[in-house]
Design an enzyme around this catalytic site. Sequence first.
Site, short mmCIF file in Angstrom:
data_model
loop_
_atom_site.label_atom_id
_atom_site.label_comp_id
_atom_site.label_asym_id
_atom_site.label_seq_id
_atom_site.Cartn_x
_atom_site.Cartn_y
_atom_site.Cartn_z
N HIS A 268 6.37 4.23 -1.32
CA HIS A 268 7.89 4.85 -1.68
C HIS A 268 8.62 3.59 -1.79
O HIS A 268 8.57 2.93 -2.90
CB HIS A 268 8.15 5.71 -0.35
CG HIS A 268 9.49 6.60 -0.38
ND1 HIS A 268 10.00 6.88 -1.73
CD2 HIS A 268 10.09 7.18 0.51
CE1 HIS A 268 10.84 7.57 -1.42
NE2 HIS A 268 11.37 7.89 -0.27
N HIS A 307 4.23 8.68 -10.68
CA HIS A 307 5.07 9.52 -9.72
C HIS A 307 4.64 10.83 -9.42
O HIS A 307 3.91 11.56 -10.34
CB HIS A 307 6.62 9.33 -10.42
CG HIS A 307 7.75 9.73 -9.70
ND1 HIS A 307 8.22 10.97 -9.34
CD2 HIS A 307 8.69 8.78 -9.03
CE1 HIS A 307 9.06 10.93 -8.46
NE2 HIS A 307 9.41 9.62 -8.28
N ASP A 363 10.63 1.46 -9.46
CA ASP A 363 10.38 0.44 -8.83
C ASP A 363 9.98 -0.65 -9.64
O ASP A 363 9.71 -1.95 -9.26
CB ASP A 363 9.54 0.68 -7.41
CG ASP A 363 10.16 1.42 -6.50
OD1 ASP A 363 9.70 2.34 -6.22
OD2 ASP A 363 11.19 1.03 -6.07
C1 SDX Z 1 9.19 6.31 -5.33
O1 SDX Z 1 9.24 11.04 -4.69
C2 SDX Z 1 10.29 10.30 -5.17
O2 SDX Z 1 10.98 10.59 -5.77
C3 SDX Z 1 10.18 8.86 -4.74
C4 SDX Z 1 11.35 7.71 -5.54
C5 SDX Z 1 12.52 8.16 -5.17
O3 SDX Z 1 13.46 7.95 -5.90
O4 SDX Z 1 12.77 8.59 -3.94
O5 SDX Z 1 11.19 8.16 -6.94
C6 SDX Z 1 10.90 6.51 -5.45
O6 SDX Z 1 8.85 5.87 -4.20
C7 SDX Z 1 8.56 5.89 -6.62
C8 SDX Z 1 7.28 5.45 -6.35
C9 SDX Z 1 6.93 4.14 -5.98
N1 SDX Z 1 5.52 3.85 -5.40
C10 SDX Z 1 4.58 3.13 -6.26
O7 SDX Z 1 4.94 2.61 -7.22
C11 SDX Z 1 3.15 3.11 -5.46
C12 SDX Z 1 2.18 3.31 -6.69
N2 SDX Z 1 2.12 4.65 -6.93
C13 SDX Z 1 1.27 5.65 -6.42
O8 SDX Z 1 1.16 5.33 -4.98
C14 SDX Z 1 1.43 6.92 -6.78
O9 SDX Z 1 1.76 7.05 -8.00
C15 SDX Z 1 2.71 7.71 -5.97
C16 SDX Z 1 2.61 7.78 -4.74
C17 SDX Z 1 3.99 7.36 -6.56
C18 SDX Z 1 2.55 9.31 -6.43
O10 SDX Z 1 1.47 9.70 -6.06
P1 SDX Z 1 0.63 11.11 -6.31
O11 SDX Z 1 1.66 11.96 -7.12
O12 SDX Z 1 0.33 11.62 -4.89
O13 SDX Z 1 -0.44 11.07 -7.19
P2 SDX Z 1 -1.86 10.64 -6.65
O14 SDX Z 1 -1.94 9.68 -5.59
O15 SDX Z 1 -2.68 12.18 -6.35
O16 SDX Z 1 -2.77 10.21 -8.12
C19 SDX Z 1 -3.29 10.97 -9.11
C20 SDX Z 1 -4.26 9.91 -9.67
C21 SDX Z 1 -5.29 9.41 -8.43
O17 SDX Z 1 -6.56 8.98 -9.21
P3 SDX Z 1 -7.51 10.17 -9.22
O18 SDX Z 1 -8.18 10.30 -7.79
O19 SDX Z 1 -7.34 11.36 -9.96
O20 SDX Z 1 -8.78 9.37 -9.83
O21 SDX Z 1 -3.55 8.91 -10.33
C22 SDX Z 1 -3.83 7.72 -9.58
C23 SDX Z 1 -4.50 8.12 -8.34
O22 SDX Z 1 -5.41 7.38 -7.83
N3 SDX Z 1 -2.98 6.74 -9.36
C24 SDX Z 1 -2.75 5.55 -9.45
C25 SDX Z 1 -1.63 5.32 -9.09
N4 SDX Z 1 -0.76 6.24 -8.83
C26 SDX Z 1 -1.76 7.33 -8.97
N5 SDX Z 1 -3.95 4.42 -10.09
C27 SDX Z 1 -3.42 3.38 -10.09
N6 SDX Z 1 -2.11 2.99 -9.87
C28 SDX Z 1 -0.96 3.79 -9.46
N7 SDX Z 1 0.01 3.25 -9.13
#
Ligand code: SDX
Length: 440
Positions: A268, A307, A363
Site C-alpha cells: 500500500h 492496482h 507510487d
Molecule cells: C497504493 O487501493 C488503493 O487505492 C491504493 C492506492 C491509494 O491511493 O490508496 O492507490 C495506493 O497502494 C497503490 C499500490 C501500491 N502497491 C504496489 O505498487 C505494490 C505492488 N503491487 C501489487 O502488490 C499489486 O498490484 C496490488 C497490491 C497493488 C494490487 O493487487 P491485487 O489487485 O490484489 O492483484 P493481485 O495481487 O491479485 O495480482 C493479480 C496478478 C497476480 O498474478 P497471478 O497470480 O494472476 O499470476 O498480477 C500479479 C499477481 O502476482 N501482480 C504483480 C504485481 N501486481 C500484481 N506481479 C508483479 N508485480 C506486481 N507489482
Amino acid sequence: MGEDSLTITDNRTGRTYDLPIENGTVRGMDFRQIKTSDDDFGLMVYDPAFTNTASCKSRITYIDGEKGILRYRAYPIEQLAEQSTYLETAYLLIFGELPTRAELSQWMHAITNRTIIHENIKKVMDGFHYDAHPMGMLVSTVAALSTFYPESKDIYDSENRLLQIHRLIAKMPTLAAFAYRHSRGLPYVYPDNDLSFTGNLLNMLYKMTEAKYQPDPVLERALDILFILHADHEQNCSTNAMRSVGSSEVDPYSATAAACAALYGPLHGGANEAVLRMLAEIGSKDRIPEFIKRVKDGENLLMGFGHRVYKNFDPRAAVIKDLAHRVFEVTGRNPLLDIALELERIALQDEYFIERKLYPNVDFYSGIIYQSMGFPVELFPVLFAIPRTAGWIAQWLEMIEDKEQKIARPRQVYLGEDQREYVPIARRDGPASGRTSAVA
Ligand code: SDX
C-alpha cells in the site's frame, strides 16, 4: 419484483428468490433468506479481501479503473492538481464543496494555528532508537495524541469533531518532521505560521541555523501537488481501516493511527519506499531484463506497478511523471529516473504485465521525486500519510453520519474441527497420544 432484480433458484430446494438490485449491488443480507430448512442460518457471501464487496455508499471520491478516471467530489484530479492547493482540496473532500474565499481563509487560519504539538510528545519521540522507522514513530505518536485530547472521544459533537479535524490535519506534518529530525539527531524545528502548509513542512524538516527558512517555491508547489494527488482514493486498504476501526466509535486519532498502520505496508503506502529500494537494487538499465525475469518467475513484485482498481493507467502517475521534470529543473535529474523509464517501457510491452493489466501506479514515480527533493526513502510513506489524513477524515465523517453504518463485524466460513473433549496434559505426550507437535 421490477426488472432491477435478480431471480435466484436454489437447486437444493427448487425454491426461487427475487433480490432487488440497487446501485449495481445486491444486499448481502438478502441472501440470508435462502435456506434449506427453518433452522438453517441462510446463505452468506464469501469475498476474501473484499475484492467485489461494496462496504459503504460514498459521495467523496469516484474512480473508474478502466478509463483511468479519478475525481474528488466530482472534480477531476487533473484540474485540482493544476489549479487547487492541498488545504483547499482537503476542505473539498471533507465538506463536499470548494470553499468560498472567506471559508478558505478561516480553514487555513484554523489549521495554521494548530500545528504545534504538546511538548510531552517530544519525550515519546525521544524514546525511539535513532534509526526507528519514521512511519512506526508516526503511527505511535498519532495514537498518543488521543491521550492529550480525551474530549475527542465525543465523536457526535460536531463542534468538538471539527476541532479534532483541524488538529489532525495541522499536526501530521509536525509529527512527521519531528520524527525525521529525531532520526538525524537534529533539534526539533517549530512550525512557522508565515509559511504555507508544505512550506512549513519543509521548514520543520530542513531548517538549520538560518534565522528564517525560505522554501524553494518550485519544490513547495511540487509537494503541494503531490499532496493533492495523494489526498484520497475511495475504499483503499487504509481507508477501510479508518472506517472499520472508527465504526467502534473510538476517537479519530486512534482510528487515524490504525489507518497509518495499514498505509505502512509495502503493498500500500509503503510501496513508494519499496520502489526506490527496487530501482537502487536494479542499479543500471542493463540489469533490468534480469530483474524482469525474476518478477515473471514470481520471485519479486514489480513495486509501483499494478492496482486493484486501475487496469489501464493510474491518472495520478501521469501527473506525477510530468511533475518530475519540473522538480528536476531545480534539483537536477535523478539518475534512477532513467532506470524507471526503461523499466516502464519494457514492462508495458511485455505480455506478462499486459495480460495482468499491470501499469505504473501513484507510487512508481512519486518516490523518485521525493528522493530528488532530499527526502530519505524511509520518509516516503510518511509523506503519503500526511495528505491522506484529509481523505481518511472525510471517509470517517461520512461513515459516522451514514445511518446504515454500524460497528464493522464481518462473518466467517468456519472450517475447523467439530467439538472435541479436553485432554489432560498427562495424556498428551507419548505415542499413545497419536500427536505430533502442533507448533510448525
Ligand atoms: C497504493 O487501493 C488503493 O487505492 C491504493 C492506492 C491509494 O491511493 O490508496 O492507490 C495506493 O497502494 C497503490 C499500490 C501500491 N502497491 C504496489 O505498487 C505494490 C505492488 N503491487 C501489487 O502488490 C499489486 O498490484 C496490488 C497490491 C497493488 C494490487 O493487487 P491485487 O489487485 O490484489 O492483484 P493481485 O495481487 O491479485 O495480482 C493479480 C496478478 C497476480 O498474478 P497471478 O497470480 O494472476 O499470476 O498480477 C500479479 C499477481 O502476482 N501482480 C504483480 C504485481 N501486481 C500484481 N506481479 C508483479 N508485480 C506486481 N507489482
